[in-house]
Design a protein around this motif. Structure first.
Motif, PDB file in Angstrom:
ATOM      1  N   LEU A  52     -30.221 -73.732 -68.981  1.00 20.75           N
ATOM      2  CA  LEU A  52     -29.487 -72.644 -68.334  1.00 20.75           C
ATOM      3  C   LEU A  52     -28.380 -73.190 -67.429  1.00 20.75           C
ATOM      4  O   LEU A  52     -27.307 -72.590 -67.318  1.00 20.75           O
ATOM      5  CB  LEU A  52     -30.438 -71.774 -67.510  1.00 20.75           C
ATOM      6  CG  LEU A  52     -31.376 -70.840 -68.270  1.00 20.75           C
ATOM      7  CD1 LEU A  52     -32.307 -70.130 -67.290  1.00 20.75           C
ATOM      8  CD2 LEU A  52     -30.603 -69.830 -69.084  1.00 20.75           C
ATOM      9  N   ALA A  53     -28.640 -74.329 -66.796  1.00 21.59           N
ATOM     10  CA  ALA A  53     -27.646 -74.923 -65.898  1.00 21.59           C
ATOM     11  C   ALA A  53     -26.436 -75.457 -66.648  1.00 21.59           C
ATOM     12  O   ALA A  53     -25.413 -75.769 -66.039  1.00 21.59           O
ATOM     13  CB  ALA A  53     -28.281 -76.048 -65.076  1.00 21.59           C
ATOM     14  N   SER A  54     -26.536 -75.556 -67.978  1.00 18.44           N
ATOM     15  CA  SER A  54     -25.415 -76.039 -68.776  1.00 18.44           C
ATOM     16  C   SER A  54     -24.438 -74.926 -69.127  1.00 18.44           C
ATOM     17  O   SER A  54     -23.380 -75.181 -69.704  1.00 18.44           O
ATOM     18  CB  SER A  54     -25.929 -76.681 -70.069  1.00 18.44           C
ATOM     19  OG  SER A  54     -26.447 -75.697 -70.955  1.00 18.44           O
ATOM     20  N   LEU A 194     -30.720 -74.105 -75.811  1.00 17.07           N
ATOM     21  CA  LEU A 194     -31.599 -74.861 -76.700  1.00 17.07           C
ATOM     22  C   LEU A 194     -32.320 -75.965 -75.954  1.00 17.07           C
ATOM     23  O   LEU A 194     -31.766 -76.605 -75.054  1.00 17.07           O
ATOM     24  CB  LEU A 194     -30.797 -75.480 -77.859  1.00 17.07           C
ATOM     25  CG  LEU A 194     -30.530 -74.560 -79.054  1.00 17.07           C
ATOM     26  CD1 LEU A 194     -29.455 -73.542 -78.703  1.00 17.07           C
ATOM     27  CD2 LEU A 194     -30.116 -75.371 -80.267  1.00 17.07           C
ATOM     28  N   THR A 195     -33.551 -76.176 -76.357  1.00 15.16           N
ATOM     29  CA  THR A 195     -34.341 -77.301 -75.864  1.00 15.16           C
ATOM     30  C   THR A 195     -34.987 -77.982 -77.058  1.00 15.16           C
ATOM     31  O   THR A 195     -35.042 -77.424 -78.158  1.00 15.16           O
ATOM     32  CB  THR A 195     -35.435 -76.838 -74.879  1.00 15.16           C
ATOM     33  OG1 THR A 195     -36.303 -75.919 -75.562  1.00 15.16           O
ATOM     34  CG2 THR A 195     -34.830 -76.161 -73.658  1.00 15.16           C
ATOM     35  N   ALA A 196     -35.457 -79.184 -76.857  1.00 20.82           N
ATOM     36  CA  ALA A 196     -36.115 -79.929 -77.929  1.00 20.82           C
ATOM     37  C   ALA A 196     -37.425 -80.501 -77.414  1.00 20.82           C
ATOM     38  O   ALA A 196     -37.498 -80.996 -76.289  1.00 20.82           O
ATOM     39  CB  ALA A 196     -35.222 -81.067 -78.429  1.00 20.82           C
ATOM     40  N   VAL A 222     -31.048 -79.363 -74.790  1.00 16.68           N
ATOM     41  CA  VAL A 222     -30.051 -79.766 -75.783  1.00 16.68           C
ATOM     42  C   VAL A 222     -28.701 -79.239 -75.324  1.00 16.68           C
ATOM     43  O   VAL A 222     -28.509 -78.038 -75.177  1.00 16.68           O
ATOM     44  CB  VAL A 222     -30.403 -79.201 -77.176  1.00 16.68           C
ATOM     45  CG1 VAL A 222     -29.335 -79.603 -78.198  1.00 16.68           C
ATOM     46  CG2 VAL A 222     -31.773 -79.722 -77.614  1.00 16.68           C
ATOM     47  N   LEU A 223     -27.761 -80.145 -75.082  1.00 18.17           N
ATOM     48  CA  LEU A 223     -26.482 -79.789 -74.472  1.00 18.17           C
ATOM     49  C   LEU A 223     -25.333 -79.753 -75.467  1.00 18.17           C
ATOM     50  O   LEU A 223     -24.381 -79.001 -75.293  1.00 18.17           O
ATOM     51  CB  LEU A 223     -26.146 -80.779 -73.349  1.00 18.17           C
ATOM     52  CG  LEU A 223     -27.235 -80.975 -72.293  1.00 18.17           C
ATOM     53  CD1 LEU A 223     -26.779 -81.972 -71.242  1.00 18.17           C
ATOM     54  CD2 LEU A 223     -27.606 -79.653 -71.646  1.00 18.17           C
ATOM     55  N   ILE A 235     -27.143 -85.863 -81.099  1.00 12.78           N
ATOM     56  CA  ILE A 235     -27.520 -84.736 -80.251  1.00 12.78           C
ATOM     57  C   ILE A 235     -27.587 -85.210 -78.810  1.00 12.78           C
ATOM     58  O   ILE A 235     -28.226 -86.222 -78.517  1.00 12.78           O
ATOM     59  CB  ILE A 235     -28.887 -84.144 -80.691  1.00 12.78           C
ATOM     60  CG1 ILE A 235     -28.795 -83.595 -82.120  1.00 12.78           C
ATOM     61  CG2 ILE A 235     -29.322 -83.050 -79.735  1.00 12.78           C
ATOM     62  CD1 ILE A 235     -30.120 -83.117 -82.664  1.00 12.78           C
ATOM     63  N   HIS A 236     -26.915 -84.484 -77.942  1.00 13.54           N
ATOM     64  CA  HIS A 236     -26.896 -84.818 -76.519  1.00 13.54           C
ATOM     65  C   HIS A 236     -27.941 -83.946 -75.828  1.00 13.54           C
ATOM     66  O   HIS A 236     -27.845 -82.730 -75.870  1.00 13.54           O
ATOM     67  CB  HIS A 236     -25.494 -84.534 -75.947  1.00 13.54           C
ATOM     68  CG  HIS A 236     -25.370 -84.851 -74.491  1.00 13.54           C
ATOM     69  ND1 HIS A 236     -24.396 -84.276 -73.695  1.00 13.54           N
ATOM     70  CD2 HIS A 236     -26.070 -85.662 -73.681  1.00 13.54           C
ATOM     71  CE1 HIS A 236     -24.498 -84.730 -72.474  1.00 13.54           C
ATOM     72  NE2 HIS A 236     -25.514 -85.569 -72.424  1.00 13.54           N
TER      73      HIS A 236
END
Length: 236
Positions: A52-54, A194-196, A222-223, A235-236
């Motif tokens: 969310l902070a991204s 997104l998260t991983a 995931v950024l 993937i960053h």
């Protein structure tokens, strides 16, 4: 096995006993690197708030915290529970321990803001600790939030739909991943988070994953996703 745990107010963090720091909920623009995990395994929740902070729009996350009672040490956190936005009220007391300099440091999550917990009297940013404390209060204790799923946390934080899919480098999921990361509305606000979750289920050992810089059983935000001219996908 941790000794010397005390509940201290946010203004005690980064100071020695008898001194006070300046506390704010948000000190600056948000960044995923602001989120630092502490001594409880809630990486799934922290990965969600880091995602969310991204977002290009800080208010997507900042609007979750109500600061009206900050002057008396009370804050509200809005979470989407059973189809409704509910405010979870918390105070500004956090479990802390003293480091080798005698400064009080949060036992659990904290902000990596450059002024947090570095020198006595510094500015301490509270938003990461406040969100984690509200999450713990909702579930009954800090111990109760040990382990979980990022898609659940994202639903509580956004009220949006969450999906989970297995990603393989040789599958068509790559285009879907890139499209989700780039999705936005007319204000270019990121609308997909997104998260991983890193698993050994694919046949890779924990040691092999660690050699590539990944921790098994851990969650990441995931950024970005890019494809290089060489054809390599990162993937960053």
């Amino acid at each position: 096995g941790i000794q010397g745990i005390e509940w201290r107010r946010g203004s005690d963090i980064g100071t020695v006993s008898g001194q006070l720091s300046s506390t704010v909920v948000f000190a600056d623009d948000l960044h995923p690197d602001d989120v630092v995990q502490g001594k409880v395994g809630d990486c799934y929740f922290l990965a969600a708030i880091a995602s969310l902070a991204s977002a290009a729009d800080d208010h997507l996350l900042k609007d979750l915290i109500i600061e009206d009672g900050m002057d008396v040490g009370l804050l509200g956190v809005k979470l989407f529970i059973n189809g409704h936005w509910i405010t979870v009220v918390v105070d500004d007391w956090f479990p802390c321990v003293q480091d080798d300099r005698g400064l009080w440091q949060p036992l659990f999550a904290r902000s990596n803001y450059h002024g947090s917990g570095t020198d006595a009297g510094s500015v301490v940013e509270l938003w990461v600790m406040v969100l984690e404390k509200a999450w713990a209060k909702l579930h009954g204790s800090f111990q109760a939030i040990e382990g979980g799923f990022t898609e659940d946390a994202l639903n509580y934080l956004t009220g949006g739909r969450s999906y989970q899919f297995d990603f393989a480098a040789d599958s068509d999921d790559w285009d879907d991943l890139v499209n989700l990361l780039k999705r936005g509305d007319e204000h270019e606000t990121k609308m997909a988070f997104l998260t991983a979750e890193i698993s050994t289920a694919g046949g890779h050992s924990s040691a092999e994953l660690l050699s590539k810089g990944l921790c098994a059983g851990h969650a990441y935000s995931v950024l970005d996703a890019v494809e290089l001219p060489t054809g390599d996908r990162l993937i960053h």
